[in-house]
Design a protein around this motif. Structure first.
Motif, PDB file in Angstrom:
ATOM      1  N   ASP A 252       0.811  -1.218   0.000  1.00 57.27           N
ATOM      2  CA  ASP A 252       0.000   0.000   0.000  1.00 57.27           C
ATOM      3  C   ASP A 252       0.849   1.274   0.000  1.00 57.27           C
ATOM      4  N   GLY A 253       2.127   1.113  -0.300  1.00 56.55           N
ATOM      5  CA  GLY A 253       3.019   2.251  -0.280  1.00 56.55           C
ATOM      6  C   GLY A 253       3.864   2.324   0.965  1.00 56.55           C
ATOM      7  N   LYS A 254       3.452   1.631   2.006  1.00 51.57           N
ATOM      8  CA  LYS A 254       4.224   1.570   3.245  1.00 51.57           C
ATOM      9  C   LYS A 254       4.340   0.145   3.770  1.00 51.57           C
ATOM     10  N   PHE A 255       3.203  -0.547   3.849  1.00 53.85           N
ATOM     11  CA  PHE A 255       3.177  -1.885   4.424  1.00 53.85           C
ATOM     12  C   PHE A 255       3.045  -2.949   3.325  1.00 53.85           C
ATOM     13  N   PHE A 256       3.758  -4.047   3.539  1.00 50.70           N
ATOM     14  CA  PHE A 256       3.617  -5.228   2.700  1.00 50.70           C
ATOM     15  C   PHE A 256       2.848  -6.295   3.486  1.00 50.70           C
ATOM     16  N   GLY A 257       2.050  -7.075   2.795  1.00 47.28           N
ATOM     17  CA  GLY A 257       1.357  -8.207   3.400  1.00 47.28           C
ATOM     18  C   GLY A 257       1.247  -9.323   2.377  1.00 47.28           C
ATOM     19  N   LEU A 258       1.326 -10.555   2.815  1.00 46.78           N
ATOM     20  CA  LEU A 258       1.248 -11.675   1.891  1.00 46.78           C
ATOM     21  C   LEU A 258      -0.171 -11.838   1.361  1.00 46.78           C
ATOM     22  N   THR A 259      -0.283 -12.295   0.136  1.00 49.03           N
ATOM     23  CA  THR A 259      -1.575 -12.562  -0.488  1.00 49.03           C
ATOM     24  C   THR A 259      -1.883 -14.057  -0.413  1.00 49.03           C
ATOM     25  N   PRO A 260      -3.131 -14.457  -0.674  1.00 52.38           N
ATOM     26  CA  PRO A 260      -3.455 -15.887  -0.660  1.00 52.38           C
ATOM     27  C   PRO A 260      -2.615 -16.723  -1.625  1.00 52.38           C
ATOM     28  N   ARG A 261      -2.027 -16.084  -2.637  1.00 52.26           N
ATOM     29  CA  ARG A 261      -1.210 -16.830  -3.592  1.00 52.26           C
ATOM     30  C   ARG A 261      -0.056 -17.552  -2.906  1.00 52.26           C
ATOM     31  N   VAL A 262       0.437 -16.985  -1.806  1.00 47.31           N
ATOM     32  CA  VAL A 262       1.583 -17.593  -1.134  1.00 47.31           C
ATOM     33  C   VAL A 262       1.225 -18.950  -0.543  1.00 47.31           C
ATOM     34  N   LEU A 263      -0.069 -19.201  -0.353  1.00 45.50           N
ATOM     35  CA  LEU A 263      -0.486 -20.503   0.172  1.00 45.50           C
ATOM     36  C   LEU A 263      -0.091 -21.639  -0.764  1.00 45.50           C
ATOM     37  N   ARG A 264       0.094 -21.320  -2.049  1.00 41.80           N
ATOM     38  CA  ARG A 264       0.530 -22.357  -2.981  1.00 41.80           C
ATOM     39  C   ARG A 264       1.871 -22.941  -2.588  1.00 41.80           C
ATOM     40  N   LEU A 265       2.695 -22.138  -1.929  1.00 38.03           N
ATOM     41  CA  LEU A 265       4.025 -22.585  -1.558  1.00 38.03           C
ATOM     42  C   LEU A 265       4.001 -23.575  -0.405  1.00 38.03           C
ATOM     43  N   GLY A 266       3.007 -23.428   0.485  1.00 41.51           N
ATOM     44  CA  GLY A 266       2.975 -24.283   1.661  1.00 41.51           C
ATOM     45  C   GLY A 266       1.913 -25.354   1.647  1.00 41.51           C
ATOM     46  N   MET A 267       0.772 -25.046   1.036  1.00 39.71           N
ATOM     47  CA  MET A 267      -0.328 -25.994   1.106  1.00 39.71           C
ATOM     48  C   MET A 267      -0.021 -27.270   0.327  1.00 39.71           C
ATOM     49  N   GLY A 268       0.764 -27.133  -0.744  1.00 42.10           N
ATOM     50  CA  GLY A 268       1.120 -28.339  -1.490  1.00 42.10           C
ATOM     51  C   GLY A 268       1.909 -29.305  -0.626  1.00 42.10           C
ATOM     52  N   ALA A 269       2.844 -28.752   0.153  1.00 46.90           N
ATOM     53  CA  ALA A 269       3.647 -29.608   1.033  1.00 46.90           C
ATOM     54  C   ALA A 269       2.788 -30.214   2.130  1.00 46.90           C
ATOM     55  N   LEU A 270       1.891 -29.400   2.704  1.00 46.25           N
ATOM     56  CA  LEU A 270       1.012 -29.929   3.752  1.00 46.25           C
ATOM     57  C   LEU A 270       0.095 -31.012   3.205  1.00 46.25           C
ATOM     58  N   ALA A 271      -0.426 -30.758   1.997  1.00 43.78           N
ATOM     59  CA  ALA A 271      -1.345 -31.728   1.403  1.00 43.78           C
ATOM     60  C   ALA A 271      -0.651 -33.039   1.081  1.00 43.78           C
ATOM     61  N   ALA A 272       0.659 -32.961   0.823  1.00 39.89           N
ATOM     62  CA  ALA A 272       1.406 -34.171   0.498  1.00 39.89           C
ATOM     63  C   ALA A 272       1.697 -35.019   1.729  1.00 39.89           C
ATOM     64  N   LEU A 273       1.576 -34.416   2.903  1.00 36.52           N
ATOM     65  CA  LEU A 273       1.792 -35.178   4.131  1.00 36.52           C
ATOM     66  C   LEU A 273       0.593 -36.065   4.404  1.00 36.52           C
ATOM     67  N   PRO A 274       0.812 -37.325   4.709  1.00 40.99           N
ATOM     68  CA  PRO A 274      -0.339 -38.184   5.003  1.00 40.99           C
ATOM     69  C   PRO A 274      -1.031 -37.828   6.314  1.00 40.99           C
ATOM     70  N   LEU A 275      -0.288 -37.280   7.275  1.00 42.24           N
ATOM     71  CA  LEU A 275      -0.858 -37.021   8.591  1.00 42.24           C
ATOM     72  C   LEU A 275      -2.094 -36.124   8.551  1.00 42.24           C
ATOM     73  N   PRO A 276      -2.067 -34.957   7.882  1.00 40.74           N
ATOM     74  CA  PRO A 276      -3.280 -34.125   7.862  1.00 40.74           C
ATOM     75  C   PRO A 276      -4.498 -34.851   7.302  1.00 40.74           C
ATOM     76  N   GLN A 277      -4.280 -35.648   6.280  1.00 42.00           N
ATOM     77  CA  GLN A 277      -5.396 -36.368   5.676  1.00 42.00           C
ATOM     78  C   GLN A 277      -5.977 -37.403   6.633  1.00 42.00           C
ATOM     79  N   ILE A 278      -5.103 -38.010   7.401  1.00 40.16           N
ATOM     80  CA  ILE A 278      -5.560 -39.042   8.340  1.00 40.16           C
ATOM     81  C   ILE A 278      -6.284 -38.424   9.532  1.00 40.16           C
ATOM     82  N   VAL A 279      -5.724 -37.336  10.085  1.00 39.84           N
ATOM     83  CA  VAL A 279      -6.268 -36.811  11.334  1.00 39.84           C
ATOM     84  C   VAL A 279      -7.512 -35.945  11.147  1.00 39.84           C
ATOM     85  N   GLN A 280      -7.689 -35.341   9.979  1.00 41.86           N
ATOM     86  CA  GLN A 280      -8.780 -34.382   9.837  1.00 41.86           C
ATOM     87  C   GLN A 280     -10.158 -34.961  10.176  1.00 41.86           C
ATOM     88  N   PRO A 281     -10.520 -36.156   9.688  1.00 40.47           N
ATOM     89  CA  PRO A 281     -11.836 -36.697  10.077  1.00 40.47           C
ATOM     90  C   PRO A 281     -11.959 -36.911  11.580  1.00 40.47           C
TER      91      PRO A 281
END
Length: 251
Positions: free
Chosen positions: A59-88
């Motif tokens: 905004d001219g002074k402050f930077f903040g991450l956008t939802p696009r950055v989730l692509r960098l982390g969510m792929g790794a999390l999704a590849a982990l079997p643990l989240p898929q197993i524990v979520q239900p």
């Protein structure tokens, strides 16, 4: 690996990304430079690059991450079997006890949330997979530290930022190690307003089929609801039931 194999500018960009979090969602160039140890010019170039490619807003002074950055982390999390197993299991447990429940793993001096089922917000910050909190003052963190050899756990505590988050926060490494020793004996950890005023939480370890602690499971609730002992009596049996179920499913 030789230093010639390392892309230094890429490493600096990763350090800049790691500055942002739930407690610091918007940062100036000076903030990032201070947090990373980079000079202001380098911090500025990294931030403007993130902005150019849609990973940060500005905004001219402050930077903040956008939802696009989730692509960098969510792929790794999704590849982990643990989240898929524990979520239900988390979804079912949350409905059963009427409280939010989460699973996390240890990463350095922090815990990282890998799965969560929320009922209502009891913290001022929103938590989701990928969120990080200090291990030394959280119930899941103390469970995970208790699973380490004592010297390793002490090294993590001593490397942590022990600045108190509330008047109830433990700041002496010896006191923290004493609570971790209690967790080893009891098999669970209770935190009473050390992370945030008005919040209590209860955590147990998550074991795999070989009996190794691979994660932690917790529930959190407003401090006005119950005394600490009542929290253990009311919620520990349900957490232990999930613990037992996951032990049979996680390799």
């Amino acid at each position: 690996m030789n230093n010639t194999d390392i892309i230094a500018s890429f490493a600096k960009g990763l350090r800049v990304l790691e500055c942002f979090g739930a407690e610091h969602p918007r940062l100036t160039i000076a903030d990032v430079a201070e947090a990373t140890g980079l000079d202001r010019a380098t911090a500025r170039r990294c931030l403007l690059t993130l902005h150019k490619f849609g990973y940060a807003e500005y905004d001219g002074k402050f930077f903040g991450l956008t939802p696009r950055v989730l692509r960098l982390g969510m792929g790794a999390l999704a590849a982990l079997p643990l989240p898929q197993i524990v979520q239900p299991w988390l979804d079912q447990l949350s409905e059963q006890i009427g409280q939010s429940v989460s699973t996390s793993i240890l990463d350095g001096t922090d815990i990282v949330y890998v799965a969560r089922a929320a009922q209502r917000r009891v913290m001022s910050i929103g938590l989701m997979p990928g969120s990080r909190l200090p291990a030394h003052c959280t119930s899941m963190g103390r469970v995970l530290l208790a699973a380490l050899p004592e010297e390793e756990a002490r090294a993590v505590v001593e490397a942590s930022d022990l600045t108190p988050r509330t008047p109830y926060s433990l700041t002496d490494p010896k006191d923290i190690m004493d609570t971790i020793a209690d967790v080893r004996v009891n098999g669970y950890a209770v935190i009473d307003q050390e992370v945030e005023l008005g919040l209590r939480s209860l955590a147990v370890p998550v074991y795999n089929a070989r009996g190794k602690v691979i994660a932690a499971l917790n529930t959190g609730m407003a401090a006005i609801h119950s005394e600490t002992r009542k929290i253990v009596n009311d919620y520990l049996p349900a957490l232990l039931k999930v613990q037992d179920g996951l032990r049979r499913m996680v390799n």
